[in-house]
Design a protein around this motif. Structure first.
Motif, PDB file in Angstrom:
ATOM      1  N   GLY A  23       2.790   3.337   0.747  1.00  0.00           N
ATOM      2  CA  GLY A  23       2.793   2.166  -0.124  1.00  0.00           C
ATOM      3  C   GLY A  23       3.628   1.047   0.437  1.00  0.00           C
ATOM      4  O   GLY A  23       4.009   1.060   1.613  1.00  0.00           O
ATOM      5  N   LEU A  24       3.904   0.088  -0.422  1.00  0.00           N
ATOM      6  CA  LEU A  24       4.692  -1.089  -0.058  1.00  0.00           C
ATOM      7  C   LEU A  24       6.093  -0.940  -0.623  1.00  0.00           C
ATOM      8  O   LEU A  24       6.267  -0.628  -1.815  1.00  0.00           O
ATOM      9  N   SER A  68      13.184   3.322  -0.197  1.00  0.00           N
ATOM     10  CA  SER A  68      12.826   4.689   0.171  1.00  0.00           C
ATOM     11  C   SER A  68      11.397   5.005  -0.240  1.00  0.00           C
ATOM     12  O   SER A  68      10.869   4.441  -1.202  1.00  0.00           O
ATOM     13  N   LEU A  69      10.788   5.929   0.495  1.00  0.00           N
ATOM     14  CA  LEU A  69       9.488   6.492   0.167  1.00  0.00           C
ATOM     15  C   LEU A  69       9.503   7.953   0.575  1.00  0.00           C
ATOM     16  O   LEU A  69      10.210   8.327   1.521  1.00  0.00           O
ATOM     17  N   ARG A  70       8.686   8.754  -0.116  1.00  0.00           N
ATOM     18  CA  ARG A  70       8.486  10.125   0.311  1.00  0.00           C
ATOM     19  C   ARG A  70       7.001  10.367   0.535  1.00  0.00           C
ATOM     20  O   ARG A  70       6.193  10.182  -0.373  1.00  0.00           O
ATOM     21  N   ALA A  75       3.780   1.159   9.452  1.00  0.00           N
ATOM     22  CA  ALA A  75       2.804   1.867  10.285  1.00  0.00           C
ATOM     23  C   ALA A  75       1.908   2.718   9.398  1.00  0.00           C
ATOM     24  O   ALA A  75       2.202   2.924   8.214  1.00  0.00           O
ATOM     25  N   VAL A  76       0.857   3.229   9.995  1.00  0.00           N
ATOM     26  CA  VAL A  76       0.098   4.308   9.373  1.00  0.00           C
ATOM     27  C   VAL A  76       0.760   5.612   9.806  1.00  0.00           C
ATOM     28  O   VAL A  76       0.969   5.833  11.006  1.00  0.00           O
ATOM     29  N   TYR A  77       1.091   6.422   8.845  1.00  0.00           N
ATOM     30  CA  TYR A  77       1.763   7.692   9.108  1.00  0.00           C
ATOM     31  C   TYR A  77       0.748   8.826   9.005  1.00  0.00           C
ATOM     32  O   TYR A  77       0.017   8.928   8.013  1.00  0.00           O
ATOM     33  N   GLY A 125      -4.156  14.596   9.877  1.00  0.00           N
ATOM     34  CA  GLY A 125      -4.570  14.004   8.617  1.00  0.00           C
ATOM     35  C   GLY A 125      -5.195  12.644   8.882  1.00  0.00           C
ATOM     36  O   GLY A 125      -5.220  12.157  10.016  1.00  0.00           O
ATOM     37  N   LYS A 126      -5.703  12.021   7.822  1.00  0.00           N
ATOM     38  CA  LYS A 126      -6.367  10.723   7.984  1.00  0.00           C
ATOM     39  C   LYS A 126      -5.385   9.564   7.963  1.00  0.00           C
ATOM     40  O   LYS A 126      -5.753   8.435   8.304  1.00  0.00           O
ATOM     41  N   GLY A 127      -4.169   9.821   7.549  1.00  0.00           N
ATOM     42  CA  GLY A 127      -3.140   8.791   7.585  1.00  0.00           C
ATOM     43  C   GLY A 127      -2.896   8.124   6.248  1.00  0.00           C
ATOM     44  O   GLY A 127      -3.786   8.052   5.396  1.00  0.00           O
ATOM     45  N   THR A 128      -1.679   7.641   6.086  1.00  0.00           N
ATOM     46  CA  THR A 128      -1.301   6.882   4.898  1.00  0.00           C
ATOM     47  C   THR A 128      -0.453   5.694   5.344  1.00  0.00           C
ATOM     48  O   THR A 128       0.417   5.839   6.202  1.00  0.00           O
TER      49      THR A 128
END
Length: 122
Positions: free
Chosen positions: A10-11, A17-19, A92-94, A113-116
């Motif tokens: 997300g943004l 922080s993000l998980r 980035a795409v993770y 995976g396809k990425g997030t």
């Protein structure tokens, strides 16, 4: 079907922080070292972090050490990437990855995976 499914991107503002989460099939999770890569616009995909089958060994790229933490829940067949103190350059795409357990930096990846997408605003 063997697969990895990421979620949690997300943004977020710089400093936030993000998980990220990655759910895997049981066969993958019990056989491979799990980890994360990222790919920023116009750049190559790079290794971010990985964790061993037992969870006792982790590895990180230098730019995220002290800010990111990789973990796994074997009961849920899920690997996590907790990202703190995020910077715009983390945008980035993770991608979640499952690779040969021998290599900490996942030189040989068997499943992706396809990425997030993670976007960090300044």
């Amino acid at each position: 079907q063997e697969q990895l499914v990421e979620s949690g991107g997300g943004l977020v503002q710089a400093g936030g922080s993000l998980r990220l989460s990655c759910a895997a099939s049981g066969r993958i999770f019990s056989s491979y070292r799990m980890g994360w890569f990222r790919q920023a616009p116009g750049k190559d995909r790079e290794f971010v972090a990985s964790i061993s089958l037992s969870g006792g060994s982790t590895a990180y790229t230098d730019s995220v050490k002290g800010r990111f933490t990789v973990s796994r829940d074997n009961a849920k067949s899920t690997v996590y990437l907790q990202m703190n103190s995020l910077k715009p350059e983390d945008t980035a795409v993770y991608y979640c990855a499952a690779g040969n357990p021998t290599y900490e930096r996942l030189w040989f990846v068997s499943y992706w995976g396809k990425g997030t997408l993670v976007t960090v605003s300044s």
